[in-house]
Design a protein around this motif. Structure first.
Motif, PDB file in Angstrom:
ATOM      1  N   MET A  40       0.835  -1.195   0.000  1.00  0.00           N
ATOM      2  CA  MET A  40       0.000   0.000   0.000  1.00  0.00           C
ATOM      3  C   MET A  40       0.873   1.249   0.000  1.00  0.00           C
ATOM      4  N   LYS A  41       0.586   2.187  -0.892  1.00  0.00           N
ATOM      5  CA  LYS A  41       1.323   3.435  -0.942  1.00  0.00           C
ATOM      6  C   LYS A  41       0.770   4.416   0.094  1.00  0.00           C
ATOM      7  N   VAL A  42       1.674   5.107   0.777  1.00  0.00           N
ATOM      8  CA  VAL A  42       1.246   6.092   1.769  1.00  0.00           C
ATOM      9  C   VAL A  42       2.033   7.376   1.588  1.00  0.00           C
ATOM     10  N   VAL A  43       1.384   8.480   1.899  1.00  0.00           N
ATOM     11  CA  VAL A  43       2.017   9.799   1.913  1.00  0.00           C
ATOM     12  C   VAL A  43       2.218  10.179   3.370  1.00  0.00           C
ATOM     13  N   SER A  44       3.451  10.406   3.751  1.00  0.00           N
ATOM     14  CA  SER A  44       3.783  10.737   5.140  1.00  0.00           C
ATOM     15  C   SER A  44       3.531  12.217   5.398  1.00  0.00           C
ATOM     16  N   TYR A  45       2.810  12.503   6.497  1.00  0.00           N
ATOM     17  CA  TYR A  45       2.523  13.894   6.842  1.00  0.00           C
ATOM     18  C   TYR A  45       2.943  14.155   8.283  1.00  0.00           C
ATOM     19  N   LEU A  46       3.791  15.158   8.470  1.00  0.00           N
ATOM     20  CA  LEU A  46       4.296  15.537   9.785  1.00  0.00           C
ATOM     21  C   LEU A  46       3.844  16.958  10.100  1.00  0.00           C
ATOM     22  N   ARG A  47       3.559  17.209  11.381  1.00  0.00           N
ATOM     23  CA  ARG A  47       3.153  18.565  11.783  1.00  0.00           C
ATOM     24  C   ARG A  47       3.748  18.922  13.129  1.00  0.00           C
ATOM     25  N   VAL A  48       4.268  20.134  13.225  1.00  0.00           N
ATOM     26  CA  VAL A  48       4.683  20.695  14.511  1.00  0.00           C
ATOM     27  C   VAL A  48       3.876  21.952  14.747  1.00  0.00           C
ATOM     28  N   SER A  49       3.691  22.287  16.003  1.00  0.00           N
ATOM     29  CA  SER A  49       2.858  23.424  16.375  1.00  0.00           C
ATOM     30  C   SER A  49       3.570  24.745  16.135  1.00  0.00           C
ATOM     31  N   THR A  50       2.789  25.790  15.905  1.00  0.00           N
ATOM     32  CA  THR A  50       3.364  27.130  15.769  1.00  0.00           C
ATOM     33  C   THR A  50       3.785  27.695  17.117  1.00  0.00           C
ATOM     34  N   GLU A  68       4.509   1.504   1.528  1.00  0.00           N
ATOM     35  CA  GLU A  68       5.527   2.178   0.738  1.00  0.00           C
ATOM     36  C   GLU A  68       5.350   3.691   0.895  1.00  0.00           C
ATOM     37  N   ILE A  69       6.301   4.322   1.561  1.00  0.00           N
ATOM     38  CA  ILE A  69       6.237   5.770   1.752  1.00  0.00           C
ATOM     39  C   ILE A  69       6.743   6.440   0.478  1.00  0.00           C
ATOM     40  N   VAL A  70       5.856   7.119  -0.234  1.00  0.00           N
ATOM     41  CA  VAL A  70       6.228   7.698  -1.525  1.00  0.00           C
ATOM     42  C   VAL A  70       6.792   9.107  -1.396  1.00  0.00           C
ATOM     43  N   THR A  71       6.371   9.845  -0.386  1.00  0.00           N
ATOM     44  CA  THR A  71       6.890  11.201  -0.180  1.00  0.00           C
ATOM     45  C   THR A  71       6.479  11.694   1.202  1.00  0.00           C
ATOM     46  N   GLU A  72       7.026  12.829   1.582  1.00  0.00           N
ATOM     47  CA  GLU A  72       6.761  13.389   2.915  1.00  0.00           C
ATOM     48  C   GLU A  72       6.447  14.878   2.800  1.00  0.00           C
ATOM     49  N   PHE A  73       5.495  15.322   3.614  1.00  0.00           N
ATOM     50  CA  PHE A  73       5.156  16.739   3.708  1.00  0.00           C
ATOM     51  C   PHE A  73       5.220  17.153   5.172  1.00  0.00           C
ATOM     52  N   VAL A  74       5.698  18.370   5.427  1.00  0.00           N
ATOM     53  CA  VAL A  74       5.860  18.856   6.801  1.00  0.00           C
ATOM     54  C   VAL A  74       5.226  20.235   6.928  1.00  0.00           C
ATOM     55  N   ASP A  75       4.377  20.398   7.928  1.00  0.00           N
ATOM     56  CA  ASP A  75       3.744  21.689   8.197  1.00  0.00           C
ATOM     57  C   ASP A  75       4.140  22.200   9.572  1.00  0.00           C
ATOM     58  N   LYS A  76       4.215  23.516   9.681  1.00  0.00           N
ATOM     59  CA  LYS A  76       4.296  24.185  10.973  1.00  0.00           C
ATOM     60  C   LYS A  76       2.988  24.933  11.128  1.00  0.00           C
ATOM     61  N   ALA A  77       2.037  24.299  11.799  1.00  0.00           N
ATOM     62  CA  ALA A  77       0.686  24.868  11.861  1.00  0.00           C
ATOM     63  C   ALA A  77      -0.044  24.351  13.088  1.00  0.00           C
ATOM     64  N   SER A  78      -1.035  25.084  13.511  1.00  0.00           N
ATOM     65  CA  SER A  78      -1.849  24.699  14.657  1.00  0.00           C
ATOM     66  C   SER A  78      -2.721  23.506  14.319  1.00  0.00           C
ATOM     67  N   GLY A  79      -2.923  22.626  15.305  1.00  0.00           N
ATOM     68  CA  GLY A  79      -3.808  21.487  15.114  1.00  0.00           C
ATOM     69  C   GLY A  79      -5.263  21.878  15.010  1.00  0.00           C
ATOM     70  N   ARG A  80      -5.590  23.119  15.315  1.00  0.00           N
ATOM     71  CA  ARG A  80      -6.970  23.586  15.199  1.00  0.00           C
ATOM     72  C   ARG A  80      -7.337  23.966  13.766  1.00  0.00           C
ATOM     73  N   VAL A  81      -6.320  24.091  12.903  1.00  0.00           N
ATOM     74  CA  VAL A  81      -6.562  24.420  11.500  1.00  0.00           C
ATOM     75  C   VAL A  81      -6.741  23.132  10.713  1.00  0.00           C
ATOM     76  N   ALA A  82      -7.797  23.053   9.916  1.00  0.00           N
ATOM     77  CA  ALA A  82      -8.047  21.857   9.112  1.00  0.00           C
ATOM     78  C   ALA A  82      -6.876  21.596   8.178  1.00  0.00           C
ATOM     79  N   ILE A  83      -6.544  20.341   7.967  1.00  0.00           N
ATOM     80  CA  ILE A  83      -5.354  19.989   7.184  1.00  0.00           C
ATOM     81  C   ILE A  83      -5.414  20.532   5.772  1.00  0.00           C
ATOM     82  N   GLU A  84      -6.612  20.572   5.170  1.00  0.00           N
ATOM     83  CA  GLU A  84      -6.719  21.070   3.797  1.00  0.00           C
ATOM     84  C   GLU A  84      -6.454  22.570   3.700  1.00  0.00           C
ATOM     85  N   LYS A  85      -6.418  23.264   4.854  1.00  0.00           N
ATOM     86  CA  LYS A  85      -6.147  24.694   4.865  1.00  0.00           C
ATOM     87  C   LYS A  85      -4.705  25.001   5.270  1.00  0.00           C
ATOM     88  N   ARG A  86      -3.907  23.966   5.501  1.00  0.00           N
ATOM     89  CA  ARG A  86      -2.487  24.153   5.793  1.00  0.00           C
ATOM     90  C   ARG A  86      -1.705  24.068   4.486  1.00  0.00           C
TER      91      ARG A  86
END
Length: 231
Positions: A1-11, A38-56
């Motif tokens: 199974m292919k997966v996209v890795s998503y990491l987030r740290v708080s502002t 299978e990790i195909v790529t990685e994305f990293v955000d610096k954003a609050s957990g209160r913000v919806a992911i599609e808006k980061r």
């Protein structure tokens, strides 16, 4: 199974709840190895957990990549995705993205939604408990700073405070049981037949009890009884 890795740290601080980028990567890499992802790529955000992911900024890119590749989104812990149960439900039902959580890699979408709802409810109980118990003088001076270190029962363990605290504890226990359930189920699927064997397996995998300690047969039995799991 292919997966996209998503990491987030708080502002507000590096790594909300002490979970930094390196730790998140380790959780995801370990889950991918154990489950054949299978990790195909990685994305990293610096954003609050209160913000919806599609808006980061990077979150929206991660969702687009999942759609393009037909991949699942994977996060280290559920709160890296969002602190809102509504946002998590929308991700599947409206945006159409399936996701996995590394620390609960075998959990179903329904179980993850339940866990998110309970975690959100617990946070609301704790905030309300602090607000109700905090003296008026403290509230009028600096409620935000005071709440961070305020003990809700410091000014009297009232019946209402006890009730709120009991509900919060109950929710916390249930959410922990849901989190550890996939690991115990793995033990049962592997053919383990005693509580001691399961405790040893959990300890060898570095999985901690709700208080951060090591597992005993009694603790395993208590959780299995709560979850109605049997050999």
């Amino acid at each position: 199974m292919k997966v996209v890795s998503y990491l987030r740290v708080s502002t507000s601080r590096y790594g909300d709840s002490g979970l930094g980028l390196d730790a998140q990567r380790e959780y995801i890499a370990r889950a991918a190895e154990q489950n054949g992802w299978e990790i195909v790529t990685e994305f990293v955000d610096k954003a609050s957990g209160r913000v919806a992911i599609e808006k980061r900024p990077e979150g929206s890119k991660a969702l687009d990549m999942c759609k393009q590749l037909g991949a699942h989104l994977v996060v280290a812990k559920l709160d890296r995705l969002s602190r809102s149960a509504h946002h998590i439900t929308r991700l599947v039902e409206e945006i159409g993205i399936e996701f996995k959580v590394a620390t609960m890699s075998h959990a179903t979408t329904a179980e993850l939604n339940l866990y998110a709802g309970l975690a959100e409810k617990e946070r609301k109980f704790i905030r309300q408990l602090k607000k109700d118990a905090m003296p008026p003088l403290v509230r009028s001076v600096n409620i935000r700073d005071a709440a961070a270190s305020f003990d809700p029962l410091m000014f009297g363990p009232t019946a209402e405070n006890r009730k709120l605290a009991a509900v919060a504890v109950s929710n916390r226990v249930l959410t922990f049981h849901l989190e550890v359930r996939p690991h115990i189920q793995d033990c049962l699927n592997a053919g383990l037949t005693t509580l001691v064997q399961i405790a040893d397996r959990l300890n060898s995998k570095g999985i901690k009890t709700s208080r951060g300690g090591i597992w005993s047969a009694t603790q395993v039995k208590r959780v299995m009884d709560s979850l109605e799991l049997k050999f």
